[in-house]
Scaffold this motif. Structure first.
Motif, PDB file in Angstrom:
ATOM      1  N   THR A 314       8.106   2.577   8.801  1.00 42.29           N
ATOM      2  CA  THR A 314       7.786   3.102  10.137  1.00 42.29           C
ATOM      3  C   THR A 314       8.483   4.440  10.347  1.00 42.29           C
ATOM      4  O   THR A 314       9.232   4.630  11.307  1.00 42.29           O
ATOM      5  CB  THR A 314       8.221   2.114  11.231  1.00 42.29           C
ATOM      6  OG1 THR A 314       9.625   1.850  11.072  1.00 42.29           O
ATOM      7  CG2 THR A 314       7.444   0.821  11.148  1.00 42.29           C
ATOM      8  N   GLU A 316       7.619   7.856  10.940  1.00 41.17           N
ATOM      9  CA  GLU A 316       7.299   8.784  12.022  1.00 41.17           C
ATOM     10  C   GLU A 316       8.010  10.126  11.854  1.00 41.17           C
ATOM     11  O   GLU A 316       8.718  10.611  12.741  1.00 41.17           O
ATOM     12  CB  GLU A 316       7.616   8.159  13.380  1.00 41.17           C
ATOM     13  CG  GLU A 316       6.801   6.904  13.647  1.00 41.17           C
ATOM     14  CD  GLU A 316       6.702   6.531  15.113  1.00 41.17           C
ATOM     15  OE1 GLU A 316       7.334   7.194  15.939  1.00 41.17           O
ATOM     16  OE2 GLU A 316       5.983   5.570  15.408  1.00 41.17           O
ATOM     17  N   ARG A 426      -1.096   4.802   9.087  1.00 43.95           N
ATOM     18  CA  ARG A 426      -1.373   4.025  10.294  1.00 43.95           C
ATOM     19  C   ARG A 426      -2.138   2.745   9.959  1.00 43.95           C
ATOM     20  O   ARG A 426      -1.834   1.661  10.491  1.00 43.95           O
ATOM     21  CB  ARG A 426      -2.173   4.864  11.293  1.00 43.95           C
ATOM     22  CG  ARG A 426      -1.398   5.994  11.930  1.00 43.95           C
ATOM     23  CD  ARG A 426      -2.297   6.926  12.727  1.00 43.95           C
ATOM     24  NE  ARG A 426      -3.108   6.219  13.697  1.00 43.95           N
ATOM     25  CZ  ARG A 426      -4.437   6.207  13.688  1.00 43.95           C
ATOM     26  NH1 ARG A 426      -5.113   6.851  12.739  1.00 43.95           N
ATOM     27  NH2 ARG A 426      -5.110   5.540  14.604  1.00 43.95           N
ATOM     28  N   TRP A 430      -0.811  -1.109  10.471  1.00 42.03           N
ATOM     29  CA  TRP A 430      -1.609  -1.986  11.330  1.00 42.03           C
ATOM     30  C   TRP A 430      -1.940  -3.287  10.606  1.00 42.03           C
ATOM     31  O   TRP A 430      -1.796  -4.379  11.158  1.00 42.03           O
ATOM     32  CB  TRP A 430      -2.878  -1.254  11.752  1.00 42.03           C
ATOM     33  CG  TRP A 430      -3.751  -1.982  12.720  1.00 42.03           C
ATOM     34  CD1 TRP A 430      -3.421  -2.377  13.991  1.00 42.03           C
ATOM     35  CD2 TRP A 430      -5.109  -2.404  12.496  1.00 42.03           C
ATOM     36  NE1 TRP A 430      -4.505  -3.000  14.576  1.00 42.03           N
ATOM     37  CE2 TRP A 430      -5.552  -3.031  13.694  1.00 42.03           C
ATOM     38  CE3 TRP A 430      -5.997  -2.291  11.433  1.00 42.03           C
ATOM     39  CZ2 TRP A 430      -6.832  -3.555  13.825  1.00 42.03           C
ATOM     40  CZ3 TRP A 430      -7.273  -2.806  11.573  1.00 42.03           C
ATOM     41  CH2 TRP A 430      -7.688  -3.432  12.758  1.00 42.03           C
ATOM     42  N   ARG A 449      -1.726   0.038  17.311  1.00 39.66           N
ATOM     43  CA  ARG A 449      -1.426   1.416  16.935  1.00 39.66           C
ATOM     44  C   ARG A 449      -2.690   2.209  16.588  1.00 39.66           C
ATOM     45  O   ARG A 449      -2.653   3.438  16.572  1.00 39.66           O
ATOM     46  CB  ARG A 449      -0.425   1.466  15.782  1.00 39.66           C
ATOM     47  CG  ARG A 449      -0.936   0.945  14.458  1.00 39.66           C
ATOM     48  CD  ARG A 449       0.044   1.198  13.327  1.00 39.66           C
ATOM     49  NE  ARG A 449       1.349   0.593  13.542  1.00 39.66           N
ATOM     50  CZ  ARG A 449       2.480   1.296  13.685  1.00 39.66           C
ATOM     51  NH1 ARG A 449       2.443   2.619  13.650  1.00 39.66           N
ATOM     52  NH2 ARG A 449       3.630   0.673  13.854  1.00 39.66           N
TER      53      ARG A 449
END
Length: 469
Positions: A314, A316, A426, A430, A449
């Motif tokens: 995760t 980001e 993504r 998911w 998401r």
């Protein structure tokens, strides 16, 4: 209170933190006691303090000071050459393996004490967590947990149980235990998160209490099992690896039996399946997660491994890179697929599973859990690639995801896929979030998401008048 007795509204007893932090830049003294440093030829005796330091990163260390007659040769060896393998460090009567992060010899300024020098040592524990106190106590009825950088969730439990002055309240109930997670009083949780977002760093944001639902004593062995499961669950909620850093075990009379220490985590907020606007998601998932976790040691290992890789993926925009995150996500999905198909459901042998392509393994997992695999408008770059490359068109999401992952690992003769990396990242997260929720048989809402809003899980079936529609 019996296991079947429901919680009653009102009468909430606020959880009192056993840790006071006035400035996140200053270390906090958590314990003071005697210290000994054993060398092959002699033993030094002095005093030490267990500190929680926040800078440059949150760590526990033991700051110690010993008195010793001056010996220039010894001082040189101590500062410049003594290895931890030649030393044994003991604090509060307990041997602690680790390493020295600071060694210093302080010579006296006064001629009257010229024969004595102070040896200062900062000792960083190796294996964590550490336990101090009466770990064999049979009188522990609750453990106070201090949560750092935990999501600033919302919820209505605080109003229901008369704890509105403490902001939000989560109640995580499993078959035998209950965990209350409470915000800090007087808006301190919100203030802490404003500082985290502005400055980064590690801040105390919540305090929690773990107890048995039947009010029976909680042994250290039982706490250890709960700690491992709860840390993994909270990691899945937060989306980053999470530790229960400072825990205080209390007896019926409020006396401290023992304390445990683990290095806090100071990660930023990331988007996950959990919406901070609705803490009830965590409350709904927790007993289901605990049930799956305790089905077998194999399930425990599978979930903890998949969640650990999830927390590493995760990213980001931070470390690891998007490419590394995609690779980690596929590893987690294949781990879940193997356990689900080979070990749990036994629909394939290990040899049959290994013979499948990665996309087939993931497709089989998702399809069996009723997770959609179509390529939708929410994946614009992957759809555009499909339109421009009809000769190598992706058949579905697992095909696209594994193809893009393979282009990262085996770039030779592969078309440029950089524009699709964000979509693949993504999509993979998911899939992974939904797979874990489905395996736990969760049927509520989650933060989707792919569309950036709350929605029911794909396998949700609305019940009306006792009939499934």
């Amino acid at each position: 209170m019996s296991l079947s007795e429901p919680l009653q509204p009102g009468g909430f007893v606020p959880i009192e933190a056993k840790l006071t932090i006035s400035d996140a830049r200053s270390p906090v003294v958590l314990s003071q006691g005697s210290a000994k440093l054993y060398f092959p030829s002699e033993t030094l005796t002095g005093n030490g303090e267990m500190l929680l330091r926040f800078l440059p990163e949150p760590r526990f260390c033991i700051e110690t000071k010993f008195q010793r007659a001056q010996d220039n040769n010894f001082e040189y060896v101590f500062v410049a050459g003594a290895l931890e393998s030649t030393m044994e460090f003991v604090f509060e009567g307990q041997r602690i393996d680790g390493f020295a992060t600071r060694r210093q010899v302080v010579r006296p300024a006064s001629i009257l004490n010229s024969s004595v020098s102070s040896i200062e040592l900062d000792w960083s524990p190796g294996a964590m967590p550490l336990y101090f106190g009466d770990i064999d106590s049979r009188s522990v009825t609750s453990v106070i947990l201090h949560l750092f950088n935990f999501p600033n969730f919302r919820g209505n439990q605080s109003v229901h149980f008369g704890a509105s002055s403490f902001g939000a309240l989560l109640i995580l109930e499993s078959r035998e235990s209950r965990v209350w997670i409470q915000g800090l009083p007087r808006g301190a949780t919100g203030s802490a998160w404003r500082r985290i977002k502005a400055e980064g760093g590690c801040h105390l944001t919540h305090v929690a209490k773990l107890e048995r639902k039947d009010c029976a004593a909680l042994t250290l062995a039982e706490f250890e099992l709960q700690r491992e499961m709860l840390a993994s669950f909270l990691s899945f909620v937060k989306g980053r690896n999470y530790s229960l850093a400072y825990n205080v075990a209390l007896c019926t009379d409020g006396v401290t039996a023992w304390r445990s220490f683990d290095h806090p985590t100071s990660d930023h907020e990331v988007n996950t399946w959990f919406s901070t606007e609705d803490g009830s998601q965590a409350e709904m998932l927790f007993p289901l997660f605990e049930k799956r976790w305790n089905l077998s040691p194999n399930w425990r290992d599978c979930l903890s491994t998949a969640i650990y890789w999830y927390t590493q993926a995760t990213t980001e925009g931070r470390m690891p890179s998007i490419g590394a995150a995609i690779i980690l996500t596929q590893s987690a999905l294949e781990r879940l697929a193997h356990h689900h198909a080979v070990i749990d459901q036994k629909v394939l042998s290990a040899e049959q599973f290994n013979a499948l392509r990665a996309s087939d393994r993931i497709r089989m997992l998702l399809s069996s859990l009723k997770i959609p695999i179509e390529i939708t408008e929410d994946l614009p770059e992957i759809k555009r690639f499909n339109e421009l490359n009809s000769g190598s068109k992706f058949t579905d999401g697992p095909h696209a995801f594994t193809y893009i992952r393979n282009s990262l690992v085996h770039p030779v003769a592969k078309q440029e896929m950089e524009d699709c990396y964000i979509d693949a990242w993504r999509l993979g997260l998911w899939y992974l979030e939904l797979a874990i929720l489905a395996l736990c048989e969760y049927s509520g809402k989650y933060e989707n998401r792919m569309i950036g809003e709350m929605s029911f899980v794909p396998w949700y079936k609305k019940q009306k008048a006792g009939i499934t529609s």
